[in-house]
Design an enzyme around this catalytic site. Structure first.
Site, PDB file in Angstrom:
ATOM      1  N   CYS A 195      32.507  30.545  55.459  1.00 27.93           N
ATOM      2  CA  CYS A 195      33.354  31.687  55.087  1.00 27.93           C
ATOM      3  C   CYS A 195      32.392  32.803  54.676  1.00 27.93           C
ATOM      4  CB  CYS A 195      34.355  31.315  53.996  1.00 27.93           C
ATOM      5  SG  CYS A 195      33.624  30.796  52.426  1.00 27.93           S
ATOM      6  N   GLY A 196      32.868  33.816  53.985  1.00 34.71           N
ATOM      7  CA  GLY A 196      31.990  34.930  53.645  1.00 34.71           C
ATOM      8  C   GLY A 196      30.778  34.498  52.831  1.00 34.71           C
ATOM      9  N   THR A 197      31.034  33.725  51.803  1.00 29.46           N
ATOM     10  CA  THR A 197      29.955  33.238  50.936  1.00 29.46           C
ATOM     11  C   THR A 197      29.656  31.758  51.106  1.00 29.46           C
ATOM     12  OG1 THR A 197      31.577  32.704  49.242  1.00 29.46           O
ATOM     13  CG2 THR A 197      30.562  34.895  49.125  1.00 29.46           C
ATOM     14  N   GLY A 198      30.559  31.034  51.724  1.00 26.09           N
ATOM     15  CA  GLY A 198      30.469  29.571  51.785  1.00 26.09           C
ATOM     16  C   GLY A 198      31.096  28.906  50.573  1.00 26.09           C
ATOM     17  N   ILE A 199      31.428  29.697  49.574  1.00 25.11           N
ATOM     18  CA  ILE A 199      31.944  29.108  48.322  1.00 25.11           C
ATOM     19  C   ILE A 199      33.353  28.544  48.525  1.00 25.11           C
ATOM     20  CG2 ILE A 199      32.606  29.596  45.944  1.00 25.11           C
ATOM     21  CD1 ILE A 199      30.403  31.784  45.923  1.00 25.11           C
ATOM     22  N   ASP A 244      36.375  31.044  58.628  1.00 27.61           N
ATOM     23  CA  ASP A 244      37.366  32.119  58.549  1.00 27.61           C
ATOM     24  C   ASP A 244      36.755  33.358  59.215  1.00 27.61           C
ATOM     25  OD1 ASP A 244      35.609  33.223  56.709  1.00 27.61           O
ATOM     26  OD2 ASP A 244      37.065  33.395  55.081  1.00 27.61           O
ATOM     27  N   HIS A 245      37.418  34.493  59.052  1.00 24.30           N
ATOM     28  CA  HIS A 245      36.926  35.723  59.676  1.00 24.30           C
ATOM     29  C   HIS A 245      35.554  36.121  59.121  1.00 24.30           C
ATOM     30  CE1 HIS A 245      39.229  36.587  56.088  1.00 24.30           C
ATOM     31  NE2 HIS A 245      38.610  37.741  55.966  1.00 24.30           N
ATOM     32  N   ARG A 265      28.289  36.061  55.191  1.00 27.16           N
ATOM     33  CA  ARG A 265      27.899  37.382  54.703  1.00 27.16           C
ATOM     34  C   ARG A 265      26.690  37.322  53.779  1.00 27.16           C
ATOM     35  NH1 ARG A 265      34.126  38.532  53.155  1.00 27.16           N
ATOM     36  NH2 ARG A 265      34.899  39.079  55.236  1.00 27.16           N
ATOM     37  N   ARG A 310      18.413   5.005  44.560  1.00 26.87           N
ATOM     38  CA  ARG A 310      18.998   5.459  43.289  1.00 26.87           C
ATOM     39  C   ARG A 310      20.141   6.432  43.496  1.00 26.87           C
ATOM     40  NH1 ARG A 310      14.731   8.984  44.132  1.00 26.87           N
ATOM     41  NH2 ARG A 310      14.973  11.132  43.361  1.00 26.87           N
ATOM     42  N   HIS A 311      20.228   7.017  44.693  1.00 22.67           N
ATOM     43  CA  HIS A 311      21.267   8.015  44.934  1.00 22.67           C
ATOM     44  C   HIS A 311      22.643   7.381  45.200  1.00 22.67           C
ATOM     45  CE1 HIS A 311      18.099  10.932  44.962  1.00 22.67           C
ATOM     46  NE2 HIS A 311      17.475  10.260  45.917  1.00 22.67           N
ATOM     47  N   HIS A 316      19.507  13.534  49.107  1.00 27.73           N
ATOM     48  CA  HIS A 316      20.028  13.059  47.816  1.00 27.73           C
ATOM     49  C   HIS A 316      21.544  12.890  47.820  1.00 27.73           C
ATOM     50  CE1 HIS A 316      16.389  14.304  45.086  1.00 27.73           C
ATOM     51  NE2 HIS A 316      16.009  13.722  46.207  1.00 27.73           N
ATOM     52  N   ASN A 317      22.248  13.745  48.566  1.00 28.54           N
ATOM     53  CA  ASN A 317      23.715  13.762  48.476  1.00 28.54           C
ATOM     54  C   ASN A 317      24.408  13.240  49.723  1.00 28.54           C
ATOM     55  OD1 ASN A 317      22.661  16.786  47.273  1.00 28.54           O
ATOM     56  ND2 ASN A 317      23.581  15.334  45.845  1.00 28.54           N
ATOM     57  N   ARG A 320      25.270   7.099  42.442  1.00 32.17           N
ATOM     58  CA  ARG A 320      25.799   8.427  42.094  1.00 32.17           C
ATOM     59  C   ARG A 320      26.866   8.850  43.101  1.00 32.17           C
ATOM     60  NH1 ARG A 320      19.506  10.103  41.070  1.00 32.17           N
ATOM     61  NH2 ARG A 320      19.320   8.961  39.123  1.00 32.17           N
TER      62      ARG A 320
HETATM   63  C1  RB5 Z   1      37.350  36.461  52.702  1.00 25.72           C
HETATM   64  O1  RB5 Z   1      37.348  37.845  52.483  1.00 25.72           O
HETATM   65  C2  RB5 Z   1      36.414  35.778  51.701  1.00 25.72           C
HETATM   66  O2  RB5 Z   1      37.023  35.726  50.458  1.00 25.72           O
HETATM   67  C3  RB5 Z   1      36.049  34.400  52.179  1.00 25.72           C
HETATM   68  O3  RB5 Z   1      35.413  34.486  53.418  1.00 25.72           O
HETATM   69  C4  RB5 Z   1      35.100  33.598  51.311  1.00 25.72           C
HETATM   70  O4  RB5 Z   1      33.955  34.327  51.005  1.00 25.72           O
HETATM   71  C5  RB5 Z   1      35.673  32.947  50.123  1.00 25.72           C
HETATM   72  O5  RB5 Z   1      35.020  32.185  49.409  1.00 25.72           O
END
Ligand code: RB5
Length: 161
Positions: free
Chosen positions: A66-70, A8-9, A110, A133-134, A99-100, A137
């Site tokens: 993305c910003g955090t990868g989350i 994303d941005h 970011r 072993r992996h 392992h995965n 799983r």
């Molecule tokens: C976008 O502002 C931000 O939410 C996205 O890049 C990401 O961090 C979400 O997990």
């Protein structure tokens, strides 16, 4: 190695850096966007596009940013067949493969410096899945994608008959 990449941005800047660096290292990199760090877009669109292409082509691996990868990792992991790992350093990147057997790597544009992100990618690409072993799983993870279970034998299997 063929690498499908999308962001994303919030991940655009890191994506641009990685495309350049990985291409210089001889990898084939396919960029699914986004094409700007200024215009806000929704990370699930790009994570899903990468994830679907990786599942369709077992010779390819994916990177979502993305910003955090989350958010990108959560979205990519909704696509059956994807094992997406959010990593922040060389150790987690190596474990993600050993392992995965992660076929998609998630990074935070970011949160992770360019050189660390590149080290994560290179470490992950060079690592080897340890199997053994992996694998049971990973089989259990794969079974979660099919609530009725293989041949209807899962916990909801009888309810489906
Ligand atoms: C976008 O502002 C931000 O939410 C996205 O890049 C990401 O961090 C979400 O997990």
């Amino acid at each position: 190695m063929k690498i499908i990449i999308g962001s994303d941005h919030g991940g655009f800047r890191l994506k641009s850096f990685l495309i350049h660096a990985l291409t210089l290292k001889g990898h084939e990199v396919e960029d699914l966007g986004t094409d700007s760090g200024e215009r806000a877009v929704d990370y699930p669109d790009f994570a899903a596009a990468v994830a679907r292409k990786v599942v369709a082509d077992p010779t390819a691996v994916g990177i979502v940013i993305c910003g955090t990868g989350i958010g990108a990792s959560i979205a990519a992991n909704k696509v059956a067949g994807v094992r997406c790992a959010l990593v922040y350093d060389g150790y987690t990147a190596r474990m993600a493969k050993e392992h995965n057997n992660a076929n998609v790597l998630a990074l935070g544009g970011r949160t992770t410096a360019e050189e660390i992100a590149l080290d994560c990618v290179v470490t992950w690409l060079n690592a080897t899945y340890q199997d053994g072993r992996h694998q049971p799983r990973l089989d259990k993870i794969a079974a979660l994608e099919c609530p009725l279970g293989p041949l209807g034998s899962g916990p909801l299997g009888s309810a489906g008959k």
